[in-house]
Design an enzyme around this catalytic site. Structure first.
Site, mmCIF file in Angstrom:
data_model
loop_
_atom_site.group_PDB
_atom_site.id
_atom_site.type_symbol
_atom_site.label_atom_id
_atom_site.label_comp_id
_atom_site.label_asym_id
_atom_site.label_seq_id
_atom_site.Cartn_x
_atom_site.Cartn_y
_atom_site.Cartn_z
ATOM 1 N N THR A 35 0.825 -1.216 0.000
ATOM 2 C CA THR A 35 0.000 0.000 0.000
ATOM 3 C C THR A 35 0.856 1.263 0.000
ATOM 4 O OG1 THR A 35 -0.159 -0.079 2.432
ATOM 5 C CG2 THR A 35 -1.951 -1.093 1.180
ATOM 6 N N TYR A 146 -9.499 -5.511 12.949
ATOM 7 C CA TYR A 146 -8.377 -4.571 12.931
ATOM 8 C C TYR A 146 -8.105 -4.030 14.332
ATOM 9 C CZ TYR A 146 -5.802 -0.238 12.030
ATOM 10 O OH TYR A 146 -4.884 0.790 12.059
ATOM 11 N N VAL A 189 -10.359 9.532 4.339
ATOM 12 C CA VAL A 189 -11.532 10.175 3.758
ATOM 13 C C VAL A 189 -11.258 11.613 3.338
ATOM 14 C CG1 VAL A 189 -12.461 10.925 5.988
ATOM 15 C CG2 VAL A 189 -14.025 10.483 4.086
ATOM 16 N N ARG A 213 -15.450 11.671 13.743
ATOM 17 C CA ARG A 213 -14.065 11.234 13.814
ATOM 18 C C ARG A 213 -13.219 12.367 14.397
ATOM 19 N NH1 ARG A 213 -16.448 7.268 13.301
ATOM 20 N NH2 ARG A 213 -16.213 5.581 11.746
ATOM 21 N N ARG A 271 -21.520 0.597 6.725
ATOM 22 C CA ARG A 271 -20.658 -0.559 6.553
ATOM 23 C C ARG A 271 -20.340 -1.205 7.897
ATOM 24 N NH1 ARG A 271 -16.486 2.412 2.419
ATOM 25 N NH2 ARG A 271 -16.338 3.797 4.222
#
Length: 317
Positions: A35, A146, A189, A213, A271
């Site tokens: 990544t 996670y 995001v 957040r 989600r």
């Protein structure tokens, strides 16, 4: 000082590497580029104090090289960081995030390192809490694999501290954003919204948009890692955030205003594994490390947009 940084080609890791090199340290930068991107290290590519190793941290060759490097401090940022992928494939998440953390700890122990600083997650390890901002004393209650892997990593830190005398600090990060965050990835995001709006692509909000957040700018986060490399914070988890809650809907509006585009996101179903709220009490980091966030969300958004525009201009040449 000689240091090892894993996840070094990611946007946080590469920003940390650049900072360490500017401070005169020598860095073994480890990344498997699954990544991360080598372009993120372009600023320091010619620095003779940088050694880059393309490898998974679990690989035997990587462990041998990390151990042999003789680093005083390890910064462990390598991770599979997609919450949705962790829900879809928890075994793969555990291989990367649990075994990866254990492999880096073993390398640090074998090398005789003084300290390991671990990138934990200030949202997913706590889950949903009755009070916000969340303090480090809150009971950890992850709702996704996670988050469970990050809690496991912190547990291994304590084990290695007790068994081997390795100093450890876990930094429970808020939602980190800023330059070099992949605008076409699955996480990040701020970059995703900014690049989508600037390019005229549809932007999507999953859920009702009221989820909050704690957005913390990458340079502030890197400062926390550098401060944590010293003796302060041994044996602790320290929250690294702003304490400010911003809803996803508010964030979209701020970015749309900054890039002068219509604020019309497409609303999608929620989600699995996503939290309703994230806000971190970072008073312990201020007390122990002398750290606090400097960059406001509004200013950080402008800096991130400027970086995306600059990258687009270079690509167009």
């Amino acid at each position: 000082m000689r240091v090892v940084t894993t996840g070094a080609a990611g946007f946080i890791g590469s920003t940390l590497v650049d900072h360490l090199l500017r401070d005169g340290h020598s860095v073994l930068a480890v990344d498997d580029l699954s990544t991360g991107h080598l372009d993120n290290l372009a600023e320091s590519a010619d620095n003779p104090r940088l050694t880059f190793l393309e490898s998974d941290v679990v690989a035997d060759a990587a462990r041998r090289e990390m151990t042999a490097y003789g680093a005083e401090v390890f910064f462990h940022l390598a991770a599979q960081m997609d919450v949705r992928l962790s829900v879809a494939d928890p075994l793969a998440d555990a291989r990367r995030n649990v075994l990866g953390s254990l492999a880096v700890l073993e390398s640090a122990r074998g090398s005789g390192a003084r300290k390991l600083v671990f990138a934990s997650s200030g949202g997913t390890i706590y889950g949903d809490q009755p009070r916000y901002p969340v303090h480090e004393s809150a009971h950890v209650d992850p709702i996704c694999p996670y988050g469970a892997a990050k809690v496991c990593g912190e547990t291994y830190l304590r084990v290695y501290r007790h068994l081997h005398g390795l100093q450890t600090t876990a930094l429970a990060l808020g939602n980190v954003y800023g330059p070099r965050q992949d605008p076409h990835g699955e996480a990040g995001v701020v970059s995703i919204f900014a690049s989508g709006l600037m390019e005229g692509r549809p932007t999507m909000i999953f859920g009702d948009g009221r989820a909050t957040r704690d957005y913390v700018y990458v340079d502030d986060v890197v400062e926390a890692f550098v401060l944590a490399a010293g003796p302060a914070g041994d044996g602790l988890r320290l929250n690294i955030g702003t304490g400010r809650e911003t809803s996803v809907r508010q964030l979209h509006r701020l970015i749309a205003e900054a890039v002068e585009r219509p604020d019309r996101p497409k609303i999608m179903p929620p989600r699995a594994g996503e939290l309703r709220r994230v806000a971190l009490d970072s008073s312990a980091a201020q007390r122990v490390l002398g750290w606090h966030a400097h960059v406001s969300l509004e200013n950080g958004i402008i800096r991130t947009i400027d970086w995306i525009r600059g990258r687009a201009a270079v690509a167009a040449v």
